[in-house]
Design an enzyme around this catalytic site. Structure first.
Site, mmCIF file in Angstrom:
data_model
loop_
_atom_site.group_PDB
_atom_site.id
_atom_site.type_symbol
_atom_site.label_atom_id
_atom_site.label_comp_id
_atom_site.label_asym_id
_atom_site.label_seq_id
_atom_site.Cartn_x
_atom_site.Cartn_y
_atom_site.Cartn_z
ATOM 1 N N GLN A 169 6.016 35.407 54.277
ATOM 2 C CA GLN A 169 6.434 34.175 53.603
ATOM 3 C C GLN A 169 6.654 34.467 52.122
ATOM 4 O O GLN A 169 5.695 34.721 51.388
ATOM 5 C CB GLN A 169 5.337 33.126 53.808
ATOM 6 C CG GLN A 169 5.565 31.796 53.165
ATOM 7 C CD GLN A 169 4.409 30.860 53.457
ATOM 8 O OE1 GLN A 169 4.116 30.541 54.605
ATOM 9 N NE2 GLN A 169 3.711 30.416 52.421
ATOM 10 N N SER A 194 5.456 32.015 46.798
ATOM 11 C CA SER A 194 4.856 31.989 45.460
ATOM 12 C C SER A 194 5.509 33.006 44.531
ATOM 13 O O SER A 194 5.960 34.071 44.957
ATOM 14 C CB SER A 194 3.357 32.279 45.551
ATOM 15 O OG SER A 194 2.684 31.266 46.260
ATOM 16 N N GLU A 207 1.392 25.792 57.896
ATOM 17 C CA GLU A 207 0.458 26.705 57.242
ATOM 18 C C GLU A 207 -0.922 26.079 57.147
ATOM 19 O O GLU A 207 -1.938 26.700 57.480
ATOM 20 C CB GLU A 207 0.968 27.059 55.838
ATOM 21 C CG GLU A 207 0.030 27.953 55.056
ATOM 22 C CD GLU A 207 0.581 28.318 53.686
ATOM 23 O OE1 GLU A 207 0.391 29.467 53.262
ATOM 24 O OE2 GLU A 207 1.183 27.443 53.036
#
Length: 433
Positions: free
Chosen positions: A156, A159, A276
């Site tokens: 993923q 961030s 998530e």
């Protein structure tokens, strides 16, 4: 696909349970699975071994070997019809209910099998459902069977150094090359779990800086082996390197690898984030979950001569009550998902509680073990707790910080106003950063 909106008949679950046990017992014959002892006999379990760290503490070569074992075990489950129990049949799933999935997890927890967390937590728990919901059909046909059979690992790419909790403030760019119908990605991502093993990554990129920050974002599937993708591991205080920083330099992605519509990536991201929180909050099995169970911690009290300590017993009772409440919350979340709904705010509560319970449980164990915590002797109930203790701070950050979870609950459950200062109108390029 089977109707998953209602619970299956009890006979159906009984037959499924027998099928699962037959599969696991068969795997035990060739050493792919072994039956665990009763948790009440935890003293004989051998907790002094490297079994309860939440994150990897292994050197890179061992970590790679474990990832390969996870791939092989997931492939074996998939071949037996148990790799994607709730998934659509057309993509290699079994088409059964969440109740079947939970039953499989409960039975497999009785066996010592290869840890598939490198596949399941992010790829199968978060990215898979997002691909199913937002990818073009040929992408789903290509990647979903490959992911759930262990051939493809996904990560993923969310961030960034300047956009952690404020995910919508991301600045990684994606610019369209109209002549080739491709997108060119440039930017940096950070805290990317298992990127060192991943074959594909789901990346959020800024495609229109003239839109407010929650708009003008687009989601893409990125080939992690493509030119311009660089993965650098980040060493953790546990000794392992599950997290990474990822640099994207002129990485080209075909337009049909886009998830959802152009500039509609925030909606796609919410699908991933809800799954998530449900995945992280619902993690009751695995080494960390098992050692925080009531039988296990009771055995720890006995081993350390604290079984008659009233204060310690009260702490354990309070922890057990909170863990039981979280378990029932997870069941409520499972019922929503059985009805075809996306995980709701209860996923945020569950994730919040899971992080807090794991932290409290680990600190409780550390207090009971005392100075032996740092004694690397291999004795039961000693040094292995150190590895779990050093892992717990991350649980209060990954999947959304505790502060973010509380904001979600305040706004979506209690109906409180949004945090002051959240700018949803100014174009991204004009915002101060």
């Amino acid at each position: 696909m089977a109707d998953s909106s209602t619970d299956p008949a009890p006979g159906g679950l009984d037959e499924f349970a027998a099928e699962v046990r037959t599969f696991l017992d068969s795997a035990a014959l060739d050493a792919n699975a072994t039956r665990r002892p009763d948790p009440a006999q935890a003293v004989q379990w051998g907790v002094g071994e490297d079994t309860i760290a939440y994150f990897s503490t292994d050197p890179p070569d061992v970590d790679r070997a474990n990832a390969e074992q996870a791939r092989l075990w997931q492939g074996r489950r998939f071949d037996a019809g148990l790799g994607w129990i709730t998934g659509p049949v057309e993509f290699g799933g079994r088409g059964l209910s969440t109740a079947h999935d939970l039953l499989y997890d409960a039975i497999e927890a009785e066996y010592d099998v290869p840890d598939t967390g490198v596949l399941s937590v992010i790829g199968l728990g978060m990215i898979g459902p997002t691909i199913l919901a937002h990818a073009q059909p040929h992408i789903s046909r290509t990647y979903l069977p490959a992911m759930y059979s262990g051939q493809v690992i996904a990560c993923q790419l969310f961030s960034e150094p300047g956009a952690g909790s404020d995910l919508a403030g991301l600045s990684t760019k994606a610019e369209k090359d109209e002549a080739k119908n491709e997108w060119v990605l440039n930017g940096q991502k950070v805290w990317t779990s298992i990127a060192q093993h991943a074959d594909i990554g789901m990346a959020l990129c800024r495609t229109n800086p003239d839109q407010p920050k929650h708009k003008g974002i687009t989601a893409f599937l990125v080939n992690m082996k493509a030119p311009g993708v660089e993965v650098r591991p980040l060493r953790q205080m546990t000794g392992g390197a599950d997290f990474n920083e990822v640099f994207l330099t002129d990485v080209r992605v075909r337009d049909d690898y886009r998830l959802g519509s152009v500039d509609d990536g925030w909606r796609v991201a919410l699908t991933t984030l809800m799954n998530e929180r449900a995945t992280v909050g619902g993690e009751g099995a695995g080494p960390a979950g098992r050692v925080l169970s009531l039988p296990f911690l009771t055995a720890l009290l006995k081993e350390n001569g604290r079984i008659d300590d009233g204060a310690a017993r009260r702490q354990l009772a309070a922890l057990h009550a909170d863990m039981t409440a979280t378990e029932y919350l997870n069941r409520q979340m499972a019922r929503r998902m059985r009805g075809g709904q996306q995980p709701g705010p209860e996923a945020s509560v569950s994730k919040l509680m899971y992080g807090q319970n794991l932290t409290r449980g680990t600190h409780f164990a550390a207090e009971i073990v005392g100075p032996k915590l740092t004694a690397d002797t291999g004795a039961w109930g000693a040094f292995s707790w150190t590895e779990l203790l050093l892992s717990t701070p991350a649980l209060r950050i990954l999947g959304g910080t505790e502060e973010i979870m509380k904001n979600i609950l305040a706004e979506r459950v209690l109906g409180l106003p949004k945090e002051p200062g959240i700018d949803t109108k100014t174009p991204f390029r004009e915002m101060r950063r």
